[in-house]
Enzyme design. Structure first.
Site, PDB file in Angstrom:
ATOM      1  N   LYS A 112       5.254   3.820  -4.298  1.00 18.95           N
ATOM      2  CA  LYS A 112       4.662   2.624  -3.706  1.00 18.95           C
ATOM      3  C   LYS A 112       4.781   2.754  -2.190  1.00 18.95           C
ATOM      4  O   LYS A 112       5.877   2.798  -1.643  1.00 18.95           O
ATOM      5  CB  LYS A 112       5.367   1.355  -4.198  1.00 18.95           C
ATOM      6  CG  LYS A 112       4.754   0.069  -3.640  1.00 18.95           C
ATOM      7  CD  LYS A 112       5.456  -1.152  -4.214  1.00 18.95           C
ATOM      8  CE  LYS A 112       4.843  -2.440  -3.680  1.00 18.95           C
ATOM      9  NZ  LYS A 112       5.506  -3.628  -4.232  1.00 18.95           N
TER      10      LYS A 112
ATOM     11  N   LYS B 110       0.861   3.389  -6.063  1.00 15.49           N
ATOM     12  CA  LYS B 110       0.291   2.184  -5.459  1.00 15.49           C
ATOM     13  C   LYS B 110       0.325   2.333  -3.935  1.00 15.49           C
ATOM     14  O   LYS B 110       1.393   2.627  -3.395  1.00 15.49           O
ATOM     15  CB  LYS B 110       1.094   0.944  -5.889  1.00 15.49           C
ATOM     16  CG  LYS B 110       0.538  -0.371  -5.337  1.00 15.49           C
ATOM     17  CD  LYS B 110       1.383  -1.563  -5.772  1.00 15.49           C
ATOM     18  CE  LYS B 110       0.804  -2.855  -5.209  1.00 15.49           C
ATOM     19  NZ  LYS B 110       1.608  -4.032  -5.593  1.00 15.49           N
TER      20      LYS B 110
END
Length: 323
Positions: free
Chosen positions: A194, A247
């Site tokens: 992320k 992400k």
């Protein structure tokens, strides 16, 4: 010329026969936003077509999505400011908005899969994913809160918990908490890679969860790094993750490919709010064909190696498939 690649492009039937990747509704998880109240359906200004729902209207929305073939959802709760504190205690309140919503969804739709969010920021008065002390994000102390959150969500009916906090060791801690309490069947989809991205803005608008001070660069990954993702993937795998997530998706297609090539676990990718908003804004201006852009973006994520795609386009794509 003995080789003419255009021969395999000369008709739609031939193009479809040799198509290497296909998108189906089995590929998608639809994120949904929840607020307190009754009969609430509030469009998010920075995410055209995406709404915040009260639990009653969310159940109606899920029903319409299920009829379109959407089978998996990722709920996120928008928590009133007065319920936020430094320890995010509302995050594991069994009667809090988020845990109640999970129970209601599973009661009404027992066959859908719910992937929940494990992170402090929507519940924290500091707006960070960890406990803040003297300007520092405390890692190990935060794990205790994350474990309580994951357990409360599992007890409410979560099928998969999604630690999105990027604290070190959180997958192992959550796995231990779930197993000790009899939730061995609950999966963990770790937000493995992320990144500290500029594309999260509309999501933070939706949840009012932006940091009150500083940024998230001491725990979210440096956007310049790729090899670091392999370190995170190895640790999450060792600690018991069932799925690895990248992400954002669109700016990190290389990372999706990197994890796909180096892991046998299912790879997920989150086509995030800013990526969605850019397409919608350009389409509203008439600068691009929004539907074609949607399909191309989703296919690029699939082509890069994602088995699972979290996207706000899931319902629109389901409607597109039915044309």
């Amino acid at each position: 010329m003995t080789r003419r690649p255009r021969r395999n492009r000369q008709s739609e039937v031939i193009r479809n026969m040799v198509q290497e990747n296909n998108l189906t509704m089995n590929d998608f998880i639809l994120p949904v936003f929840i607020v307190e109240g009754q009969n609430q359906r509030i469009e998010i200004a920075s995410m055209p077509g995406v709404n915040r729902f009260s639990i009653d209207t969310l159940l109606e929305e899920i029903n319409s999505c299920v009829e379109l073939g959407i089978k998996a959802f990722a709920p996120f709760g928008a928590i009133p400011e007065n319920l936020k504190d430094k320890m995010a205690t509302e995050s594991h309140n069994p009667e809090g908005l988020y845990v109640r919503a999970i129970r209601e969804i599973k009661k009404n739709f027992p066959d859908v899969v719910l992937m929940t969010d494990v992170a402090m920021d929507p519940y924290s008065s500091d707006g960070h994913d960890g406990i803040v002390m003297n300007g520092e994000i405390l890692n190990d102390e935060t794990l205790e809160v994350l474990g309580k959150m994951a357990l409360a969500q599992a007890q409410a009916g979560a099928d998969i918990v999604g630690p999105s906090d990027m604290m070190d060791g959180r997958v192992g801690h959550i796995r231990k908490v779930l197993d000790v309490n009899g939730f061995q069947k609950v999966g963990i989809m770790s937000y493995t890679a992320k990144y500290a991205s500029a594309f999260y803005g509309p999501f933070r608008d939706a949840l009012d969860s932006a940091p009150k001070s500083g940024d998230k660069k001491t725990y979210q990954m440096n956007t310049a790094n790729s090899r670091e993702a392999l370190i995170e993937a190895a640790l999450d795998t060792e600690e018991g993750a069932d799925y690895l997530m990248v992400k954002p998706a669109l700016s990190y297609l290389d990372i999706i490919k990197l994890l796909r090539d180096n892991s046998n676990l299912p790879i997920a990718a989150y086509n995030i709010s800013g990526e969605y908003a850019m397409v919608k804004a350009a389409a509203q201006k008439g600068w691009i064909d929004g539907e074609k852009a949607m399909v191309e973006i989703l296919m690029s994520i699939k082509r890069a190696g994602a088995d699972i795609i979290l996207t706000y386009f899931a319902k629109e794509f389901a409607q597109y498939l039915r044309k």
